[in-house]
Write an enzyme that holds these catalytic residues in place. Sequence first.
Site, PDB file in Angstrom:
ATOM      1  N   CYS A 168       0.870   7.834  -6.914  1.00  0.00           N
ATOM      2  CA  CYS A 168       0.663   9.143  -7.542  1.00  0.00           C
ATOM      3  C   CYS A 168       1.552  10.218  -6.925  1.00  0.00           C
ATOM      4  O   CYS A 168       1.734  11.289  -7.518  1.00  0.00           O
ATOM      5  CB  CYS A 168      -0.803   9.562  -7.423  1.00  0.00           C
ATOM      6  SG  CYS A 168      -1.937   8.475  -8.325  1.00  0.00           S
ATOM      7  N   SER A 223       0.853  -1.187   0.000  1.00  0.00           N
ATOM      8  CA  SER A 223       0.000   0.000   0.000  1.00  0.00           C
ATOM      9  C   SER A 223       0.890   1.238   0.000  1.00  0.00           C
ATOM     10  O   SER A 223       1.484   1.589   1.021  1.00  0.00           O
ATOM     11  CB  SER A 223      -0.914   0.000   1.237  1.00  0.00           C
ATOM     12  OG  SER A 223      -1.741   1.135   1.252  1.00  0.00           O
ATOM     13  N   LYS A 258     -21.919  34.240 -11.021  1.00  0.00           N
ATOM     14  CA  LYS A 258     -22.137  33.368 -12.184  1.00  0.00           C
ATOM     15  C   LYS A 258     -20.841  32.593 -12.382  1.00  0.00           C
ATOM     16  O   LYS A 258     -19.879  33.097 -12.952  1.00  0.00           O
ATOM     17  CB  LYS A 258     -22.511  34.194 -13.415  1.00  0.00           C
ATOM     18  CG  LYS A 258     -23.905  34.778 -13.355  1.00  0.00           C
ATOM     19  CD  LYS A 258     -24.337  35.419 -14.655  1.00  0.00           C
ATOM     20  CE  LYS A 258     -23.629  36.733 -14.899  1.00  0.00           C
ATOM     21  NZ  LYS A 258     -24.204  37.475 -16.063  1.00  0.00           N
ATOM     22  N   THR A 268     -14.315 -12.520 -14.357  1.00  0.00           N
ATOM     23  CA  THR A 268     -13.572 -12.861 -15.572  1.00  0.00           C
ATOM     24  C   THR A 268     -14.262 -14.020 -16.281  1.00  0.00           C
ATOM     25  O   THR A 268     -15.333 -14.468 -15.861  1.00  0.00           O
ATOM     26  CB  THR A 268     -12.122 -13.243 -15.238  1.00  0.00           C
ATOM     27  OG1 THR A 268     -12.114 -14.507 -14.563  1.00  0.00           O
ATOM     28  CG2 THR A 268     -11.450 -12.183 -14.374  1.00  0.00           C
ATOM     29  N   ASP A 295      -6.170  -1.232 -13.064  1.00  0.00           N
ATOM     30  CA  ASP A 295      -5.593  -0.811 -14.339  1.00  0.00           C
ATOM     31  C   ASP A 295      -5.501  -1.934 -15.364  1.00  0.00           C
ATOM     32  O   ASP A 295      -5.353  -1.665 -16.558  1.00  0.00           O
ATOM     33  CB  ASP A 295      -4.184  -0.231 -14.129  1.00  0.00           C
ATOM     34  CG  ASP A 295      -4.197   1.054 -13.334  1.00  0.00           C
ATOM     35  OD1 ASP A 295      -5.298   1.572 -13.064  1.00  0.00           O
ATOM     36  OD2 ASP A 295      -3.101   1.543 -12.980  1.00  0.00           O
ATOM     37  N   ILE A 306     -13.198 -16.124 -10.367  1.00  0.00           N
ATOM     38  CA  ILE A 306     -12.011 -15.286 -10.520  1.00  0.00           C
ATOM     39  C   ILE A 306     -12.472 -13.907 -11.014  1.00  0.00           C
ATOM     40  O   ILE A 306     -13.118 -13.793 -12.050  1.00  0.00           O
ATOM     41  CB  ILE A 306     -10.990 -15.886 -11.497  1.00  0.00           C
ATOM     42  CG1 ILE A 306     -10.523 -17.261 -11.018  1.00  0.00           C
ATOM     43  CG2 ILE A 306      -9.793 -14.947 -11.654  1.00  0.00           C
ATOM     44  CD1 ILE A 306      -9.527 -17.935 -11.935  1.00  0.00           C
ATOM     45  N   ALA A 343     -11.471  -9.512 -11.406  1.00  0.00           N
ATOM     46  CA  ALA A 343     -10.337  -8.639 -11.680  1.00  0.00           C
ATOM     47  C   ALA A 343     -10.777  -7.183 -11.606  1.00  0.00           C
ATOM     48  O   ALA A 343     -11.902  -6.840 -11.979  1.00  0.00           O
ATOM     49  CB  ALA A 343      -9.718  -8.940 -13.047  1.00  0.00           C
TER      50      ALA A 343
END
Length: 552
Positions: A43, A39, A432, A271, A281, A276, A278
């Site tokens: 980013c 973990s 606005k 899948t 990415d 199974i 997933a």
Amino acid sequence: MPKIIIVGGVAGGMSAATRLRRLMEDAEIIVLEKGPFVSFANCGLPYYVSGEINQREALLVQTPENLKARFGLDVRPYHEVKAIQPENKTVTIQHRDRIFTENYDYLILSPGAKPFIPSIEGLTEATNVFSLRNVPDLDQIMQHFEEKNPKHATVIGAGFIGLEMAENLRKSGLDVTIIEKAPHVLPTLDEEMAAYVKNELIKNGVKVITSQSAIAFKQAGKEIILEDGTTILSDLTILSVGVQPENTLAKDAGIALGLRGGILVDEHYQTSLSDIYAVGDAIVVKQQITGEDALISLASPANRQGRQVADVIAGFPRKNKGSIGTAIVRVFDLSAASTGLSERSAKQAGLAVSVVHTSGKDHASYYPGATELTLKLIFNEKTGEIYGAQGVGMKGVDKRIDSLATAIKGGLTIFDLPELEFTYAPPFGSAKDPVNMIGYAAMNLAEVLSHTIQWSDLEKEVENGKIILDVRNSGELKSNGHFKNALHIPLDDLRCRIAELDIKKAYIITCHSGLRSYIGERILKQAGFHVQNLDGAFALYNTVKPEEIIHV
């Protein structure tokens, strides 16, 4: 008591693991991670390079010990799953020199994506070329800094990670060159919006090379040869040319693959093999606007998918509704963000596309510190459907693109944007809001109150005989430049000088941002003139094509 094995941690895997524990206290949950960290904040990695994040430990979000204590998870770093035996519902695991098997009732694959490494001559001999996807990658880069003291850095690829690396390498004091194969940086944006990003890079001393790719590394990576024969000297090179699904395990197990090798899943993340699942990415998702298959490698969808697959296994009727690809990047003092489809991708999808650009301030213009904010909306004039949006500016871009992303997800149209209510006080916004304003501008097109011309069509239309009418004031022309061969009548003088115009000719009216020129357009149209408003006006055109502007 079900036994659930999760392959891969970080966003998708750990979201699934912790959600499963909250729903299934008695389940046995094992997380297998081939690397040292299960973990971490991938980013945030580029910001450690410059020291903006100055503690390496800050990047390590959770440890196996903490996850065991709080969630009762069996988290095993340095455990690589080498094979899946779906017929036996087992996985083969390697932990250092030991190889063993574990059985499962449910298996969740969250292997992520791996850097795409292009086939470049001399790459295997290059000792100063790195990619950045995880903490060990970061450690290698920082070790290179310490041992080699690089002065010149090159980033190959000008996507989100490439731009973040270029910024942080430059802030580290290096001379930086960024190379992009596409015609412009940040290819997820359209050309005119990406021009703001390019200008910001150049302003901060980054050399930008587009429409070129590296074809060879020489001198152990010290020299980079480009397509046109140019040689670039580089002490440190970052490869950031995209990612591809990590599908080896799934492929070897016979799991069906799809777009560019992504793992195919149904709306419940199942899948092609029973029990199974997933996420993340590595999977193929639906682009929610077009319904087409897509690969969207972003943290937010991966976290959402991890939670949803846990809900599915626990018996909740969750469905993967797809993604629209909302993302943002900071480049020095500029933010650039997008959501949904670009103009280019919307046209490629065969959609009926209209676009509008607006410029304004991130908060009330009279309150100190207001900065310029430019938005682009891609939509259908007939139905009002919003296909996408892009924004650039110093502040407030995230707020507006998040609002427009929410509008797309919620099925709102351009006609709903003026109705959105935002918090307002002078330090925070405008009465606005820019989102309201771009809704008004889009409505003007839909209701045929305005006809626009895009920056890319201006030169052709002028060659065909249309006349540019600039309604900025004289001081703006002197300080900012002006169009070639344009007529100049300030907006406030337009009514009394309308006789100077030829009603038999067609005009393209412009100002700085498009607001005054819209007012001028309405004046002239109601007087019987044929007139179009230059969308984005002088500010946008000058950003994309500064060489076409006359300065005195």
